[in-house]
Scaffold this motif. Sequence first.
Motif, PDB file in Angstrom:
ATOM      1  N   VAL A   1      29.444  41.291  50.960  1.00 48.97           N
ATOM      2  CA  VAL A   1      29.713  40.628  49.975  1.00 48.97           C
ATOM      3  C   VAL A   1      30.794  39.790  51.233  1.00 48.97           C
ATOM      4  O   VAL A   1      30.620  38.271  50.686  1.00 48.97           O
TER       5      VAL A   1
ATOM      6  N   ARG B   1      25.196  34.973  36.554  1.00 52.66           N
ATOM      7  CA  ARG B   1      26.103  34.222  37.810  1.00 52.66           C
ATOM      8  C   ARG B   1      26.030  34.911  39.156  1.00 52.66           C
ATOM      9  O   ARG B   1      26.675  34.424  40.005  1.00 52.66           O
ATOM     10  N   LEU B   2      25.476  36.882  39.152  1.00 48.78           N
ATOM     11  CA  LEU B   2      25.389  37.201  40.267  1.00 48.78           C
ATOM     12  C   LEU B   2      24.067  37.095  41.192  1.00 48.78           C
ATOM     13  O   LEU B   2      24.160  37.458  42.508  1.00 48.78           O
TER      14      LEU B   2
ATOM     15  N   ALA C   1      23.824  35.783  44.717  1.00 50.66           N
ATOM     16  CA  ALA C   1      24.658  37.319  45.363  1.00 50.66           C
ATOM     17  C   ALA C   1      23.977  38.314  46.073  1.00 50.66           C
ATOM     18  O   ALA C   1      23.838  38.820  46.649  1.00 50.66           O
ATOM     19  N   LEU C   2      23.074  38.716  45.258  1.00 47.25           N
ATOM     20  CA  LEU C   2      22.218  39.627  44.637  1.00 47.25           C
ATOM     21  C   LEU C   2      20.594  39.344  46.038  1.00 47.25           C
ATOM     22  O   LEU C   2      20.935  40.487  47.224  1.00 47.25           O
TER      23      LEU C   2
END
Length: 547
Positions: A376, A490-491, A494-495
């Motif tokens: 993260v 949304r993720l 990031a994934l």
Amino acid sequence: MAVTTGLARDEEDATAEAMAQAARARRARGPGRPRFDDVWAWVCVAVSTVVVLAGLVRSAPAVGHALGAPGGAAARTVLVASGLLLWAAQAALCVRLGPVLLGTAEITWLLPLPGDRGRLLRPRLTRAVVVATLAGLLTGTLAAALALLLEGRPRFAVLPVALGAHLALAWIAVAVGTLIEVRPALAGRARALGTGSAVIGCAIVFTGPAVPSVTPLAALCGPGGWAAWATAGAAQGAPLAWSVALGALLLCAAVVLRAAFGAAAAIPTAELLQRGRTSRRAAQGATLLDLRALTLVLQSAGRRRGRLRMPRSRWAVIVWRDAVVLLRHPGRLAASLVALSAGAAATHLLARWLSESPHGPVGPLRSTAAGLILAVPLYLAAVALAEPAYQDTDRPRRALLLPFPPGVLAVGHLAVPVLLLWAAAAAAWSVAHLPGTPARDLTAYATALLLAGPSLVGSTLVGAYRGAPRYDLLALSLDWYAAVPFVLWRLAPALAAGFVVAPWLWHTVSAAPGASDGSAVLWLAARSAAVLAWSAHRVGRQARDLS
């Protein structure tokens, strides 16, 4: 003298009458007293919060002891670094969003009246102090839990000290924000001091364990360091240290609060209007879960001017534009530095715990979760450095006259963030060669930045060019799984970033010292190349669709 006193009394009477009339109108139009359901909901939230925080404080020493808490100088370093970062965040929030806020009707109707401005503005400052008190209680409890976790001993006398220190810290932030509202010219100095506090907090994460004398010097750099030093002194049983630091904090809070209440009446109307608009836009962005809108609001409150000489080469224009954007938004550079420092510190702490504390085999689910958590900070650093791409998608007209196709311009935003991540990798590699530093963990982190940096920035560009939030993905259902498509949308960037770096970071913290990293490095490079190719193709298509 009598005439002046009579005029002042008449102004106070006019102000009181206007405020009373506004209160009567508000009661006549508003819902009246709070409903029982609203009161009960707030009571439940408050009780739940208190129960959770009490559980954290009570279980922190046992958890720290089981995890092999470092204590001593390492604990002081972590506490001082977190205190400096917390102070930087509180000061930035108060400087940009308040704390004295009025509605538009009150500014345009009540303030122009020939009355006492302080009688209208001081209650709003009092309300801000009350809100800061609640925030200080929350951060103080969390700081006490962190101190007990790092020490691993049940010394609960740290709780009142931490609460007092963080209450004073929150009051100082509110008072400083009010004084800057009175004199907006001081905002630049306040931002510079906040940025310096954040940079020092990041620096001592690495230098503090190797050079213990740096931590006390860093604790002197602002109220955040004083609060952290008081908490650390109480956790380690040093009454002289925490009493001096807490006394200095409370004295400073009393002085600046007195000055803030005395100067509140002199807040310019233009500042009240600007901060009122900023706070309303921030609330709208938070309500709609639009993080980019919230970021734009915070940036609009602290915009800077920066210039670089325009290059002669046509293809260097993209790099020049991105460098100018980051120069005008130094907070993004500071945020990336904070994120990278926090990620490196978390990686080192987890590696140290896995190597020194006895534990059983870690299953695939836990190892995946740990790797994603460690990934993260890297993704957040890439997001902060991708600000130029977000600027182009926020205002597409910025790029209309440029002699580049939309896809080429979008992919060109890779250059500056990747170079900055590689510079951070070089810095981490250089620090790893200093005596007393965690050389293995820093070298592995530098390897992740070097090989995965392009794919990290590419995944953030996918998020920058995907357009407005897809609220249509939220199904009209009350079941929890109705939000899964929106959350996945949304993720998704990031994934993708986690897919690249999470396995490498878990290998870094779990591998035995001296183990070979050759195959893991090759897999990291392969995943990075695959995600980079996917992100370049998708970003080019998204840029053409948005143009």
